[in-house]
Design an enzyme around this catalytic site. Sequence first.
Site, short mmCIF file in Angstrom:
data_model
loop_
_atom_site.label_atom_id
_atom_site.label_comp_id
_atom_site.label_asym_id
_atom_site.label_seq_id
_atom_site.Cartn_x
_atom_site.Cartn_y
_atom_site.Cartn_z
N LYS A 1 38.45 35.78 43.85
CA LYS A 1 37.97 37.44 43.96
C LYS A 1 38.41 37.77 45.42
CE LYS A 1 36.33 39.37 40.49
NZ LYS A 1 37.13 40.52 40.12
N GLU B 1 44.29 30.70 38.33
CA GLU B 1 42.58 30.46 38.66
C GLU B 1 42.32 29.51 37.57
OE1 GLU B 1 38.56 33.18 38.58
OE2 GLU B 1 40.47 34.00 38.20
#
Length: 436
Positions: A244, A228
Amino acid sequence: MHTIPFGPNEIISSALTAAGNESVCILDSCGVSNLGSHLLIAGFDPVETIEIRGEAESSLTDIETMLKRTGLAGIFTLSYELGAELTANRHDRELRRLDGEPLAFLVLFRTLVVHEYRSDQTFVTGEHSDGIEMRLKKGSLPVATDARAERVTSNFTRLEYLAAVEKIREAIRSGDTYQANLTQQLTIDLGPELTPEIIFSRLRRDHPAPFSAFIRRGDSTVVSASPERFLRIRGNELSASPIKGTRRRGNSPEEDLRLRNALLQSEKDQAENTMIVDLLRNDVGRVCEFGSVVVEKLCELEEHATLFHLVSTIRGTVREGVGFGDIIRATFPCGSITGAPKIRTMEIIDQIEPDARGLSMGAIGVHIPKTGFDGLDAGLDMSVAIRTMVIRDRVAKFNVGGGIVIDSDAETEYAESLLKAKALLSALGIDEPRLK
């Protein structure tokens, strides 16, 4: 800048060999091209290292001052608690103290070795160093197949984690939060043979990630396989790419397709991602020009070696005069590992999680100055320190978890936290953790 006849394996082998004697840093995209990642950056012979353990505001000022020094590139770590302290200063929240982990760590280099995976070329940039090629040599990476960790414990039992999920759901019903990222901290005794160098090499081989890192610090080592990006700044353009939504990869093309489609069609995961996108739009809007913040991508599927993720990208134009400290104050820690609304949710996390997070859920970054490092884009690039362990005194620690929303199932959330631990545990020689 001059090219040299060495590949990524030689660079990493040499860096890991040198790591026993100096603060070596490796930032490696592992040839994974997600979010434009395409580089391996290695720093040898640091000019200066600094561990910051003081008050958060002064710590941030110290980092910003160091990063402004002419002709030096910086690689750094920021603990989750740095962000917690910055927000607590504004909202009178009691602080959780760190045990051993610095609020921030910074290494400065005059010279960097860079491998460009797209062109398959390696070059040295920064201050010219005749001796750098002497540091690089052919050799095998340290992947000892028989070295295994000895014991894994968590700061939650399974039943305690399930109860914590229900506490968060009750907080959602009460209107205190919409989503909270709950984590458990795993502690692993490494035993006599398992080293950080072996762990990093295994991760790079078996679980390549676009924001991998190996950072030798004073009394500890950081090993990361983060997928990420937190923030990237090039010129005055800022981008953030929160994750997410997670599913494992399948064992066959048919199962892969089924799991991919299940994630893309999951209303729960879409809602989690969208909440964090809204949070980050607000955060980056505090340092960007009015009207410039846009959602470029929303809930796009990203494939990794063992997992699928939903990733979104927010872009904005940074206002003139905004500096590193302003950006950290406005955005750190990343909303994807706090929840929304950020400040109140961080308070709930502090009340529920037994221990400080440390570097886990913090950030790892690199700063390249505007001049002096040909071949590299000037600016800032930071990953979220998920799938990231800190090894100190032959003990590894890292946090894993996920976003809890009103329709979360506690058993499913617990299983997802262990799924996210799988790559790191595998690199430690652990197939299935035996947790209470």
